[in-house]
Motif scaffolding. Structure first.
Motif, PDB file in Angstrom:
ATOM      1  N   GLY A 159       0.626  13.958   1.804  1.00 40.61           N
ATOM      2  CA  GLY A 159      -0.314  14.488   2.643  1.00 40.61           C
ATOM      3  C   GLY A 159      -1.764  13.715   2.783  1.00 40.61           C
ATOM      4  N   GLU A 160      -1.676  12.504   2.797  1.00 40.06           N
ATOM      5  CA  GLU A 160      -2.905  11.942   3.252  1.00 40.06           C
ATOM      6  C   GLU A 160      -2.933  10.566   4.068  1.00 40.06           C
ATOM      7  OE1 GLU A 160      -5.374  10.996  -0.252  1.00 40.06           O
ATOM      8  OE2 GLU A 160      -4.605  12.862  -1.440  1.00 40.06           O
ATOM      9  N   ALA A 161      -3.964  10.387   4.996  1.00 43.10           N
ATOM     10  CA  ALA A 161      -3.808   9.074   5.633  1.00 43.10           C
ATOM     11  C   ALA A 161      -3.867   7.831   5.060  1.00 43.10           C
ATOM     12  CB  ALA A 161      -4.656   9.274   6.751  1.00 43.10           C
ATOM     13  N   ALA A 162      -4.942   7.933   4.185  1.00 46.42           N
ATOM     14  CA  ALA A 162      -5.066   6.463   3.330  1.00 46.42           C
ATOM     15  C   ALA A 162      -3.989   6.313   2.229  1.00 46.42           C
ATOM     16  CB  ALA A 162      -6.516   6.520   2.720  1.00 46.42           C
ATOM     17  N   GLY A 163      -3.865   5.197   2.093  1.00 47.31           N
ATOM     18  CA  GLY A 163      -2.725   4.809   1.070  1.00 47.31           C
ATOM     19  C   GLY A 163      -3.395   3.987  -0.193  1.00 47.31           C
ATOM     20  N   TYR A 164      -2.514   3.842  -1.117  1.00 43.50           N
ATOM     21  CA  TYR A 164      -2.876   3.414  -2.403  1.00 43.50           C
ATOM     22  C   TYR A 164      -2.503   1.983  -2.665  1.00 43.50           C
ATOM     23  CZ  TYR A 164      -3.267   3.209  -7.901  1.00 43.50           C
ATOM     24  OH  TYR A 164      -3.535   2.665  -8.965  1.00 43.50           O
TER      25      TYR A 164
ATOM     26  N   VAL B 235       1.091  -1.135  -0.002  1.00 46.98           N
ATOM     27  CA  VAL B 235       0.097  -0.077  -0.033  1.00 46.98           C
ATOM     28  C   VAL B 235       0.931   1.136  -0.056  1.00 46.98           C
ATOM     29  CG1 VAL B 235      -1.835   1.311   1.262  1.00 46.98           C
ATOM     30  CG2 VAL B 235      -1.770  -1.112   1.401  1.00 46.98           C
ATOM     31  N   ILE B 236       0.850   2.122  -0.963  1.00 48.72           N
ATOM     32  CA  ILE B 236       1.733   2.998  -1.415  1.00 48.72           C
ATOM     33  C   ILE B 236       1.146   4.248  -0.506  1.00 48.72           C
ATOM     34  CG2 ILE B 236       3.120   4.526  -2.921  1.00 48.72           C
ATOM     35  CD1 ILE B 236       2.170   2.322  -5.200  1.00 48.72           C
TER      36      ILE B 236
ATOM     37  N   PRO C 235       6.436   7.074  -2.186  1.00 48.27           N
ATOM     38  CA  PRO C 235       5.215   7.706  -1.981  1.00 48.27           C
ATOM     39  C   PRO C 235       4.379   8.459  -3.243  1.00 48.27           C
ATOM     40  CG  PRO C 235       6.718   8.079  -0.205  1.00 48.27           C
ATOM     41  CD  PRO C 235       7.321   7.531  -1.170  1.00 48.27           C
ATOM     42  N   LEU C 236       3.265   8.335  -3.503  1.00 45.26           N
ATOM     43  CA  LEU C 236       2.636   8.674  -4.628  1.00 45.26           C
ATOM     44  C   LEU C 236       2.212  10.376  -4.302  1.00 45.26           C
ATOM     45  CD1 LEU C 236       0.150   6.127  -5.705  1.00 45.26           C
ATOM     46  CD2 LEU C 236       2.346   6.730  -6.861  1.00 45.26           C
ATOM     47  N   THR C 237       2.128  11.321  -5.576  1.00 46.34           N
ATOM     48  CA  THR C 237       1.574  12.515  -5.490  1.00 46.34           C
ATOM     49  C   THR C 237       0.226  12.488  -6.304  1.00 46.34           C
ATOM     50  OG1 THR C 237       3.700  13.455  -4.871  1.00 46.34           O
ATOM     51  CG2 THR C 237       2.032  14.928  -5.874  1.00 46.34           C
ATOM     52  N   ARG C 238      -0.711  13.090  -5.851  1.00 44.87           N
ATOM     53  CA  ARG C 238      -2.021  13.135  -6.768  1.00 44.87           C
ATOM     54  C   ARG C 238      -1.759  14.096  -7.955  1.00 44.87           C
ATOM     55  NH1 ARG C 238      -7.296  11.894  -5.227  1.00 44.87           N
ATOM     56  NH2 ARG C 238      -7.265  11.205  -3.117  1.00 44.87           N
ATOM     57  N   ALA C 239      -2.072  13.593  -9.133  1.00 45.41           N
ATOM     58  CA  ALA C 239      -1.852  14.357 -10.193  1.00 45.41           C
ATOM     59  C   ALA C 239      -2.141  15.856 -10.368  1.00 45.41           C
ATOM     60  CB  ALA C 239      -2.854  13.615 -11.400  1.00 45.41           C
ATOM     61  N   ALA C 240      -3.395  16.199  -9.607  1.00 46.70           N
ATOM     62  CA  ALA C 240      -3.800  17.681  -9.433  1.00 46.70           C
ATOM     63  C   ALA C 240      -2.687  18.139  -8.756  1.00 46.70           C
ATOM     64  CB  ALA C 240      -5.039  17.844  -8.798  1.00 46.70           C
ATOM     65  N   ASP C 241      -1.805  17.645  -7.814  1.00 49.92           N
ATOM     66  CA  ASP C 241      -0.832  18.511  -7.055  1.00 49.92           C
ATOM     67  C   ASP C 241       0.497  18.405  -7.835  1.00 49.92           C
ATOM     68  OD1 ASP C 241      -2.708  18.940  -4.988  1.00 49.92           O
ATOM     69  OD2 ASP C 241      -2.241  17.108  -4.113  1.00 49.92           O
ATOM     70  N   TRP C 242       0.643  17.722  -8.787  1.00 54.08           N
ATOM     71  CA  TRP C 242       1.794  17.861  -9.554  1.00 54.08           C
ATOM     72  C   TRP C 242       1.881  18.464 -10.974  1.00 54.08           C
ATOM     73  CZ3 TRP C 242       4.571  13.966 -13.358  1.00 54.08           C
ATOM     74  CH2 TRP C 242       5.972  14.347 -13.236  1.00 54.08           C
ATOM     75  N   GLY C 243       0.666  18.274 -11.691  1.00 53.57           N
ATOM     76  CA  GLY C 243       0.495  18.576 -12.943  1.00 53.57           C
ATOM     77  C   GLY C 243       0.783  17.734 -14.068  1.00 53.57           C
ATOM     78  N   GLY C 244       1.388  16.551 -13.862  1.00 50.40           N
ATOM     79  CA  GLY C 244       1.777  15.719 -15.143  1.00 50.40           C
ATOM     80  C   GLY C 244       3.198  15.725 -15.528  1.00 50.40           C
ATOM     81  N   PRO C 245       3.781  14.857 -16.246  1.00 56.10           N
ATOM     82  CA  PRO C 245       4.864  14.936 -16.781  1.00 56.10           C
ATOM     83  C   PRO C 245       5.274  15.627 -18.000  1.00 56.10           C
ATOM     84  CG  PRO C 245       3.792  13.054 -17.646  1.00 56.10           C
ATOM     85  CD  PRO C 245       3.098  13.492 -16.692  1.00 56.10           C
ATOM     86  N   GLU C 246       6.362  16.916 -17.933  1.00 52.26           N
ATOM     87  CA  GLU C 246       6.712  17.729 -18.807  1.00 52.26           C
ATOM     88  C   GLU C 246       8.014  17.693 -18.987  1.00 52.26           C
ATOM     89  OE1 GLU C 246       5.181  21.608 -17.873  1.00 52.26           O
ATOM     90  OE2 GLU C 246       3.132  20.975 -18.317  1.00 52.26           O
TER      91      GLU C 246
END
Length: 232
Positions: A18-23, A13-14, A142-153
């Motif tokens: 900033g969140e308590a729940a994992g992926y 579970v990754i 750990p993961l970062t939500r897409a909205a908080d990173w913006g995607g690969p450029e």
């Protein structure tokens, strides 16, 4: 049937920034030869007609910071630094916009490889499983939500071993973009939450030994770390 004879190994579970729940990890898909310079250093040509894939068992993955033994059966164990894409919604035969919306987040990952076994099996036109799908062979930060990173450029992707830079590139060097990969892969699978896609490694892969420590990063994402102990 409710009762089982034995328990299966748990999958990772990754943590999510900033969140308590994992992926929870379900399936792991890996894109091969997605950086031209890496394909060239391995003596391969890039197939620009479509991406290709191999899979790795989720139960063989570990989280960043793990200390694991040097694996059995190899004398040429390689690091491969990669961008991981976490799927957060069901998607099948995706359009580009559907692919974008299906992305939960992004993270750093290592695709560790028994290179000698991979090459041996490839030369015999056999599957790569012994080289690629090994215990502790997928390392997930750990993961970062897409909205908080913006995607690969053009973010930098890099890996150092014992403080020495081994891999150093930018994400815009990928041949197939993340959206293109999801659109293509979802034509063969019903992608779902829990699916991870490792998007390929840049040039500079190389061997590591017992006692080595790997530290890799992608701009804006949590780094990935792995330490190798003596072989069992």
């Amino acid at each position: 049937m409710g009762e089982v004879l034995f328990a299966l190994p748990e999958t990772p579970v990754i943590p999510v920034a900033g969140e308590a729940a994992g992926y929870p990890v379900g399936r792991v898909f890996c894109v091969g030869r997605n950086y031209a310079a890496h394909a060239a250093e391995m003596g391969n040509e890039v197939d620009r007609e479509a991406p290709f894939y191999f899979t790795k068992a989720a139960a063989n993955a570990v989280l960043s910071g793990a200390e694991v033994p040097y694996p059995p059966g190899t004398g040429n164990f390689h690091h491969e630094m990669e961008l991981a894409v976490a799927i957060g919604a069901p998607v099948f035969r995706a359009s580009a916009e559907e692919a974008r919306q299906a992305i939960f987040g992004y993270g750093c990952a290592l695709d560790m490889t028994r290179r000698d076994l991979q090459i041996r099996e490839r030369q015999k036109q056999r599957p790569w499983d012994l080289g690629k799908d090994l215990e502790n062979g997928t390392v997930l930060a750990p993961l970062t939500r897409a909205a908080d990173w913006g995607g690969p450029e053009k973010q930098r992707i890099w890996l150092e071993v014992n403080g020495e830079i081994r891999q150093d590139a930018t994400l815009d060097e990928m041949i197939w973009s993340v959206k293109e990969i999801i659109c293509h892969l979802s034509g063969f699978y019903h992608l779902r939450p829990g699916d991870l896609i490792l998007t390929g490694t840049p040039a500079g892969v190389g061997p590591v030994q017992s006692g080595d420590r790997m530290h890799g990063g992608i701009d804006g994402l949590a780094p990935v770390e792995l330490s190798l102990t003596a072989a069992e």
